[in-house]
Motif scaffolding. Structure first.
Motif, PDB file in Angstrom:
ATOM      1  N   GLN A  34      83.799  30.158   6.867  1.00 59.49           N
ATOM      2  CA  GLN A  34      83.676  29.372   8.093  1.00 59.49           C
ATOM      3  C   GLN A  34      84.814  29.720   9.050  1.00 59.49           C
ATOM      4  OE1 GLN A  34      83.569  25.139   7.475  1.00 59.49           O
ATOM      5  NE2 GLN A  34      82.964  24.699   9.583  1.00 59.49           N
ATOM      6  N   ALA A  35      86.019  29.870   8.495  1.00 59.91           N
ATOM      7  CA  ALA A  35      87.156  30.262   9.330  1.00 59.91           C
ATOM      8  C   ALA A  35      86.938  31.655   9.920  1.00 59.91           C
ATOM      9  CB  ALA A  35      88.440  30.235   8.504  1.00 59.91           C
ATOM     10  N   ALA A  36      86.376  32.575   9.120  1.00 59.00           N
ATOM     11  CA  ALA A  36      86.097  33.929   9.607  1.00 59.00           C
ATOM     12  C   ALA A  36      85.106  33.894  10.761  1.00 59.00           C
ATOM     13  CB  ALA A  36      85.547  34.791   8.465  1.00 59.00           C
ATOM     14  N   GLN A  37      84.112  33.002  10.638  1.00 54.83           N
ATOM     15  CA  GLN A  37      83.118  32.891  11.709  1.00 54.83           C
ATOM     16  C   GLN A  37      83.767  32.436  13.011  1.00 54.83           C
ATOM     17  OE1 GLN A  37      79.472  30.975  10.632  1.00 54.83           O
ATOM     18  NE2 GLN A  37      79.069  30.281  12.716  1.00 54.83           N
ATOM     19  N   GLU A  38      84.664  31.472  12.934  1.00 60.13           N
ATOM     20  CA  GLU A  38      85.343  30.996  14.148  1.00 60.13           C
ATOM     21  C   GLU A  38      86.233  32.085  14.732  1.00 60.13           C
ATOM     22  OE1 GLU A  38      84.662  28.185  15.675  1.00 60.13           O
ATOM     23  OE2 GLU A  38      83.144  27.873  14.100  1.00 60.13           O
ATOM     24  N   LEU A  39      86.891  32.846  13.866  1.00 60.26           N
ATOM     25  CA  LEU A  39      87.746  33.938  14.344  1.00 60.26           C
ATOM     26  C   LEU A  39      86.923  35.035  15.027  1.00 60.26           C
ATOM     27  CD1 LEU A  39      90.166  34.156  11.288  1.00 60.26           C
ATOM     28  CD2 LEU A  39      90.838  33.587  13.641  1.00 60.26           C
ATOM     29  N   ILE A  40      85.748  35.299  14.478  1.00 62.11           N
ATOM     30  CA  ILE A  40      84.870  36.293  15.114  1.00 62.11           C
ATOM     31  C   ILE A  40      84.457  35.831  16.503  1.00 62.11           C
ATOM     32  CG2 ILE A  40      82.563  37.324  15.009  1.00 62.11           C
ATOM     33  CD1 ILE A  40      82.941  37.500  11.960  1.00 62.11           C
ATOM     34  N   LYS A  41      84.092  34.552  16.618  1.00 61.54           N
ATOM     35  CA  LYS A  41      83.712  34.012  17.927  1.00 61.54           C
ATOM     36  C   LYS A  41      84.852  34.127  18.928  1.00 61.54           C
ATOM     37  CE  LYS A  41      80.284  30.673  16.246  1.00 61.54           C
ATOM     38  NZ  LYS A  41      79.956  29.231  16.086  1.00 61.54           N
ATOM     39  N   PHE A  45      88.937  39.842  15.193  1.00 63.23           N
ATOM     40  CA  PHE A  45      88.168  40.457  14.118  1.00 63.23           C
ATOM     41  C   PHE A  45      89.021  40.819  12.900  1.00 63.23           C
ATOM     42  CE2 PHE A  45      85.982  41.484  18.145  1.00 63.23           C
ATOM     43  CZ  PHE A  45      84.818  40.775  17.915  1.00 63.23           C
ATOM     44  N   LYS A  46      90.215  41.331  13.120  1.00 63.79           N
ATOM     45  CA  LYS A  46      91.059  41.708  11.982  1.00 63.79           C
ATOM     46  C   LYS A  46      91.451  40.477  11.159  1.00 63.79           C
ATOM     47  CE  LYS A  46      92.894  45.950  13.969  1.00 63.79           C
ATOM     48  NZ  LYS A  46      94.105  46.704  14.403  1.00 63.79           N
ATOM     49  N   GLU A  47      91.754  39.374  11.870  1.00 61.71           N
ATOM     50  CA  GLU A  47      92.069  38.137  11.161  1.00 61.71           C
ATOM     51  C   GLU A  47      90.843  37.640  10.399  1.00 61.71           C
ATOM     52  OE1 GLU A  47      92.710  38.872  14.251  1.00 61.71           O
ATOM     53  OE2 GLU A  47      94.641  38.060  14.951  1.00 61.71           O
ATOM     54  N   ALA A  48      89.677  37.830  10.992  1.00 57.45           N
ATOM     55  CA  ALA A  48      88.435  37.427  10.326  1.00 57.45           C
ATOM     56  C   ALA A  48      88.227  38.222   9.044  1.00 57.45           C
ATOM     57  CB  ALA A  48      87.252  37.623  11.266  1.00 57.45           C
ATOM     58  N   LEU A  49      88.564  39.518   9.087  1.00 54.19           N
ATOM     59  CA  LEU A  49      88.433  40.338   7.882  1.00 54.19           C
ATOM     60  C   LEU A  49      89.334  39.822   6.766  1.00 54.19           C
ATOM     61  CD1 LEU A  49      88.162  44.062   9.089  1.00 54.19           C
ATOM     62  CD2 LEU A  49      86.526  42.807   7.672  1.00 54.19           C
ATOM     63  N   GLY A  50      90.512  39.346   7.145  1.00 57.31           N
ATOM     64  CA  GLY A  50      91.412  38.765   6.146  1.00 57.31           C
ATOM     65  C   GLY A  50      90.783  37.565   5.468  1.00 57.31           C
TER      66      GLY A  50
END
Length: 402
Positions: A34-41, A45-50
């Motif tokens: 869920q956090a990755a989805q918010e980061l992508i929005k 993107f790199k933080e989302a990959l983490g």
């Protein structure tokens, strides 16, 4: 603008896939995703990959959790430009059986675009091909594929794709794009593929008719093994008709060749045009140009004085050679109404020394007269000494001219 486009594309990837996975997931998988989805929005993107890696570290994942992780990973990796990671996620998702053909095509499109932006043209080419294998139909992706093939050194592959596209456009009645034809021309040059080069040039002169294309095409024709010197004047005629005759030396040679062929009026028109355009009559050779103009004027007067006798002799001859020659001279001098019947009478009479030349000259005269039979006549010309090649090029010129 590019960042916004990538963000939108990455978001589209996981939104489209999200409906495929409705089963509950454990918090240690669901929360980081869920956090990755918010980061992508947010375009991070790199933080989302983490965060995706954090979710992936959870032990004993079920099939649905693995699917969700790869879904989020491909979205994040696409936005981050980590196309190798995106490619691995694609294969995992494709193997799951939960991804539709349309979504697989969309993912392949994203990966191909990412590799292209990274200038990894070999992989961009592979994923462009994968996109079409998955059922994609985007013209923009076909462009990307062709450019990737060309830039990666796969000139043969690029040429095949371009040929297919060009022929499909022609079959549908559309005009092939000039940039596509030029790209095919460049690919053919890289391969030293004469056939593809001529294919591209012939279509460039058909649809776009720039002077440079005609110069190249006519030059290639004359360099072909077996091209006969007797056809040089006919080549000049097409060069003049297409606007690709430009140098003083060419105008002078064409005028002299026309005189030698007994085409005095044609020679006069060529020389007059050279003077009218300023190509002749100036520079170090100006006096020589004027001497040729004076010679042409005398020859025109002499030809007019002997015209009746020459026509009578041609009509009385057992063969049609004289009629063809005189008729073609009249047609090239501007009198197509009088010249065409004489050429046709000469061909019908028979006994011709060069019957293919006679058909070529009839076709040229018909083109200049705007006769609808010109194309059929030119198609009938045979010979491997340049006559058939010239007929084909005159046919292309006539097609555009009409």
């Amino acid at each position: 603008m590019k960042h916004a486009r990538i963000t939108a594309l990455a978001a589209a990837l996981f939104i489209a896939l999200g409906a495929q996975a409705q089963e509950a997931v454990r918090p240690d998988v669901g929360k980081p995703l869920q956090a990755a989805q918010e980061l992508i929005k947010a375009g991070k993107f790199k933080e989302a990959l983490g965060k995706v890696r954090e979710a992936d570290a959870a032990g004993a994942k079920n099939a649905n959790e693995s699917f969700l992780i790869e879904r989020m990973r491909i979205a994040a990796a696409s936005g981050a430009g980590d196309m190798d990671t995106a490619a691995r996620s694609f294969e995992a998702l494709a193997a799951s059986g939960k991804v539709s053909a349309a979504d697989k095509a969309r993912m392949a499109e994203s990966i191909a675009g990412g590799y292209y932006r990274a200038k990894d043209y070999g992989k961009a080419m592979q994923w462009g091909q994968r996109y079409f294998k998955e059922g994609g139909t985007s013209p923009a992706l076909r462009t990307l594929l062709i450019q990737s093939q060309y830039l990666s050194g796969d000139f043969a592959g690029a040429a095949r794709e371009l040929m297919t596209e060009i022929q499909a456009a022609e079959k549908s009645g559309a005009t092939p794009a000039q940039d596509r034809l030029n790209l095919l021309l460049n690919a053919a040059a890289q391969m030293k593929d004469q056939s593809s080069t001529v294919f591209a040039l012939e279509r460039l002169v058909t649809y776009y008719q720039k002077k440079e294309y005609w110069v190249d095409l006519l030059s290639r024709m004359q360099r072909k093994p077996g091209f006969s010197d007797r056809l040089v004047l006919d080549t000049y005629r097409l060069s003049l008709a297409t606007g690709s005759l430009s140098s003083a030396a060419d105008y002078m040679e064409m005028g002299q060749l026309a005189l030698q062929a007994g085409h005095e009026e044609e020679a006069r028109q060529v020389v007059d045009k050279g003077f009218a355009t300023g190509v002749l009559g100036t520079g170090a050779e100006a006096e020589r140009h004027k001497r040729l103009r004076d010679l042409v004027a005398r020859k025109v007067a002499e030809a007019k004085a002997g015209q009746a006798a020459a026509e009578a002799e041609a009509k009385a001859a057992k063969d049609g050679n004289g009629l063809v020659k005189l008729g073609f001279a009249r047609a090239m001098g501007g009198d197509t109404a009088g010249g065409l019947p004489m050429i046709q009478q000469g061909i019908a009479k028979g006994g011709l020394k060069r019957p293919e030349d006679a058909k070529l000259h009839l076709g040229i005269a018909q083109v200049l007269a705007g006769d609808s039979k010109a194309q059929a006549t030119l198609r009938s010309v045979a010979g491997n000494d340049g006559t058939a090649d010239l007929a084909r090029l005159w046919s292309l010129y006539a097609r555009r001219r009409s």
